[in-house]
Design a protein around this motif. Sequence first.
Motif, mmCIF file in Angstrom:
data_model
loop_
_atom_site.group_PDB
_atom_site.id
_atom_site.type_symbol
_atom_site.label_atom_id
_atom_site.label_comp_id
_atom_site.label_asym_id
_atom_site.label_seq_id
_atom_site.Cartn_x
_atom_site.Cartn_y
_atom_site.Cartn_z
ATOM 1 N N ASP A 241 -6.744 14.407 -6.435
ATOM 2 C CA ASP A 241 -6.589 14.475 -4.970
ATOM 3 C C ASP A 241 -6.092 15.826 -4.520
ATOM 4 O O ASP A 241 -5.447 16.540 -5.188
ATOM 5 C CB ASP A 241 -5.634 13.378 -4.484
ATOM 6 N N LYS B 122 2.272 1.690 -3.445
ATOM 7 C CA LYS B 122 1.267 2.228 -4.380
ATOM 8 C C LYS B 122 1.198 3.751 -4.262
ATOM 9 O O LYS B 122 1.145 4.457 -5.275
ATOM 10 C CB LYS B 122 -0.089 1.594 -4.108
ATOM 11 N N GLU B 123 1.218 4.266 -3.048
ATOM 12 C CA GLU B 123 1.210 5.721 -2.857
ATOM 13 C C GLU B 123 2.463 6.356 -3.440
ATOM 14 O O GLU B 123 2.390 7.397 -4.095
ATOM 15 C CB GLU B 123 1.089 6.054 -1.370
ATOM 16 N N ASP C 275 0.836 -1.210 0.000
ATOM 17 C CA ASP C 275 0.000 0.000 0.000
ATOM 18 C C ASP C 275 0.870 1.259 0.000
ATOM 19 O O ASP C 275 0.564 2.236 -0.694
ATOM 20 C CB ASP C 275 -0.945 0.018 1.200
ATOM 21 N N GLU C 276 1.933 1.257 0.774
ATOM 22 C CA GLU C 276 2.857 2.394 0.780
ATOM 23 C C GLU C 276 3.520 2.547 -0.588
ATOM 24 O O GLU C 276 3.688 3.665 -1.080
ATOM 25 C CB GLU C 276 3.922 2.218 1.864
ATOM 26 N N TYR D 238 -5.246 9.336 -10.955
ATOM 27 C CA TYR D 238 -5.888 9.484 -9.658
ATOM 28 C C TYR D 238 -5.266 10.610 -8.843
ATOM 29 O O TYR D 238 -5.951 11.295 -8.105
ATOM 30 C CB TYR D 238 -5.816 8.182 -8.860
ATOM 31 N N ASN D 239 -3.972 10.841 -8.992
ATOM 32 C CA ASN D 239 -3.361 11.880 -8.177
ATOM 33 C C ASN D 239 -3.658 13.282 -8.690
ATOM 34 O O ASN D 239 -3.426 14.254 -8.009
ATOM 35 C CB ASN D 239 -1.852 11.652 -7.986
ATOM 36 N N LEU E 257 2.321 6.673 -7.173
ATOM 37 C CA LEU E 257 1.418 7.697 -7.698
ATOM 38 C C LEU E 257 1.851 9.116 -7.355
ATOM 39 O O LEU E 257 1.569 10.039 -8.113
ATOM 40 C CB LEU E 257 -0.001 7.460 -7.171
ATOM 41 N N PHE E 258 2.521 9.292 -6.227
ATOM 42 C CA PHE E 258 2.781 10.654 -5.749
ATOM 43 C C PHE E 258 4.244 11.054 -5.712
ATOM 44 O O PHE E 258 4.572 12.131 -5.226
ATOM 45 C CB PHE E 258 2.151 10.834 -4.361
ATOM 46 N N THR E 259 5.131 10.177 -6.191
ATOM 47 C CA THR E 259 6.551 10.528 -6.266
ATOM 48 C C THR E 259 7.094 10.084 -7.621
ATOM 49 O O THR E 259 6.411 9.390 -8.376
ATOM 50 C CB THR E 259 7.391 9.826 -5.165
ATOM 51 N N ARG F 154 1.657 2.329 -12.123
ATOM 52 C CA ARG F 154 1.889 3.773 -12.236
ATOM 53 C C ARG F 154 1.308 4.312 -13.541
ATOM 54 O O ARG F 154 0.656 5.345 -13.559
ATOM 55 C CB ARG F 154 3.383 4.075 -12.152
#
Length: 61
Positions: free
Chosen positions: A61, A10-11, A7-8, A57-58, A14-16, A51
């Motif tokens: 947000d 996946k974040e 899960d980490e 998705y990002n 998407l965000f880095t 990715r």
Amino acid sequence: MLTRRIDEAKEMLLFTNFSSQEIAERLNFISQSYFIKCFRKIVGKTPKHYRETNWFYNIWD
């Protein structure tokens, strides 16, 4: 514990802009190939494919 690390990951995907190698190191996987194997088993796609197919998705947000 493994699903929490995935899960980490996946974040991070998407965000880095971290590479799979960097994510594997940050989340203490023994190797990039093991990280990819675990990720594919749990998510159903490689980190790269995840990715590429979820980047939008990002934006919302």
